[in-house]
Design an enzyme around this catalytic site. Structure first.
Site, PDB file in Angstrom:
ATOM      1  N   GLU A 145      24.729  59.403 -14.026  1.00 14.85           N
ATOM      2  CA  GLU A 145      25.283  58.707 -12.861  1.00 14.85           C
ATOM      3  C   GLU A 145      24.957  57.215 -12.921  1.00 14.85           C
ATOM      4  O   GLU A 145      23.831  56.826 -13.224  1.00 14.85           O
ATOM      5  CB  GLU A 145      24.707  59.302 -11.567  1.00 14.85           C
ATOM      6  CG  GLU A 145      25.303  58.690 -10.301  1.00 14.85           C
ATOM      7  CD  GLU A 145      24.738  59.261  -9.021  1.00 14.85           C
ATOM      8  OE1 GLU A 145      25.392  59.085  -7.979  1.00 14.85           O
ATOM      9  OE2 GLU A 145      23.654  59.882  -9.048  1.00 14.85           O
ATOM     10  N   LYS A 190      32.700  60.739  -5.789  1.00 14.39           N
ATOM     11  CA  LYS A 190      31.617  61.409  -5.055  1.00 14.39           C
ATOM     12  C   LYS A 190      32.066  61.706  -3.637  1.00 14.39           C
ATOM     13  O   LYS A 190      32.440  60.804  -2.874  1.00 14.39           O
ATOM     14  CB  LYS A 190      30.376  60.518  -5.061  1.00 14.39           C
ATOM     15  CG  LYS A 190      29.121  61.172  -4.498  1.00 14.39           C
ATOM     16  CD  LYS A 190      27.948  60.224  -4.675  1.00 14.39           C
ATOM     17  CE  LYS A 190      26.643  60.854  -4.229  1.00 14.39           C
ATOM     18  NZ  LYS A 190      25.506  59.914  -4.412  1.00 14.39           N
ATOM     19  N   CYS A 204      25.845  64.136  -8.055  1.00 15.99           N
ATOM     20  CA  CYS A 204      24.576  64.005  -7.355  1.00 15.99           C
ATOM     21  C   CYS A 204      24.517  64.744  -6.012  1.00 15.99           C
ATOM     22  O   CYS A 204      24.405  65.961  -5.982  1.00 15.99           O
ATOM     23  CB  CYS A 204      24.241  62.525  -7.188  1.00 15.99           C
ATOM     24  SG  CYS A 204      22.449  62.236  -6.916  1.00 15.99           S
TER      25      CYS A 204
END
Length: 274
Positions: free
Chosen positions: A48, A117, A158
């Protein structure tokens, strides 16, 4: 179908000169990807925000559009090496918005997946930590599953991992593996990294590949490291330490089918009562 995956746990960019840092960081990333290819990997993954300092104040100045240098370089590298490249995430700009975006390229360098995301990390504890991604980033609005010659693979980022329904959706759409570029902190990583990745693997009976930046003591952001691959039974079959390294794992999607036959969780679901 079986294949080898490589997770490139690399350190990210620092925050001095943007252009030169991105050049240097790209050289490191491309070198690690080439090493993974030489080790027989069919799929290679980056972490990331690997070319952006991990702090809100850097996401906008480091942001690039889809036709920018970083995406173009990843595309060319995947095509040159003939691999699938899960390009970690970069700070992506589209019009007046900035996203934390993962691009995936096929063996010809074509973009076959793009995940923004979906769940932004916002925490504001009185007298404690304050980190509000939504002050800088916009959220994506979909789950992402890509098609490969081996089978379907889900892509998430994440904090997405904290939401089990998101991964069940990808599983029901045919994913047999999830790739998650993620930068847990040392604190949350120590407490939750292995638990979260293994739980999502077991819940959905999928391989789960989580790729972190390397730990850098005293850096802008001290990521936990410990990139890992869990198999569908929840066993960690490959794991890094905290420094820069490449983690390798051999994946067999027939084992996914075997586990799902032995323990028929998906068939036993009763969504009508949930």
């Amino acid at each position: 179908m079986s294949f080898r995956i490589g997770l490139c746990q690399m350190g990210g960019s620092d925050a001095q000169d943007i252009y030169s840092n991105k050049q240097e960081t790209w050289q490191k990333a491309s070198s690690m990807v080439r090493r993974a290819k030489d080790a027989g990997c069919d799929i290679v993954c980056l972490p990331e925000m690997w070319n952006t300092p991990y702090a809100n104040r850097y996401f906008e100045p480091y942001a690039e559009t889809e036709d920018g240098d970083t995406v173009s370089r990843m595309s060319a590298l995947a095509g040159e090496l003939g691999i699938y490249l899960a390009g970690g995430t970069i700070s992506e700009r589209e019009e007046n918005r900035v996203y934390n975006t993962a691009y995936v390229f096929d063996r010809n360098g074509r973009i076959i997946g793009k995940h923004r995301k979906a769940h932004l990390f916002d925490v504001d504890i009185e007298g404690g930590i304050r980190f509000m991604e939504s002050e800088t980033l916009s959220s994506g609005d979909c789950a992402t599953v890509i098609d490969t010659e081996f089978g379907r693979i889900g892509i998430a980022i994440c904090f997405d991992v904290r939401f089990p329904e998101f991964f069940r959706k990808m599983t029901l759409e045919g994913a047999k593996m999830i790739i998650l570029p993620a930068a847990f902190s040392k604190k949350t990583g120590t407490d939750h990294w292995h638990l979260a990745m293994r739980s999502r693997a077991v819940d959905n009976q999928v391989y789960f590949a989580a790729v972190s930046p390397a730990y850098a003591e005293g850096g802008i952001y001290e990521a936990y490291g410990h990139s890992l691959v869990s198999d569908p039974w929840g066993k960690v079959i490959a794991e890094a330490g905290t420094g820069e390294e490449i983690v390798y794992a051999d994946i067999d999607f027939e084992y996914v089918d075997s586990v799902r036959q032995q323990l028929p969780l998906l068939r036993a679901r009763r969504p009508e009562i949930y």
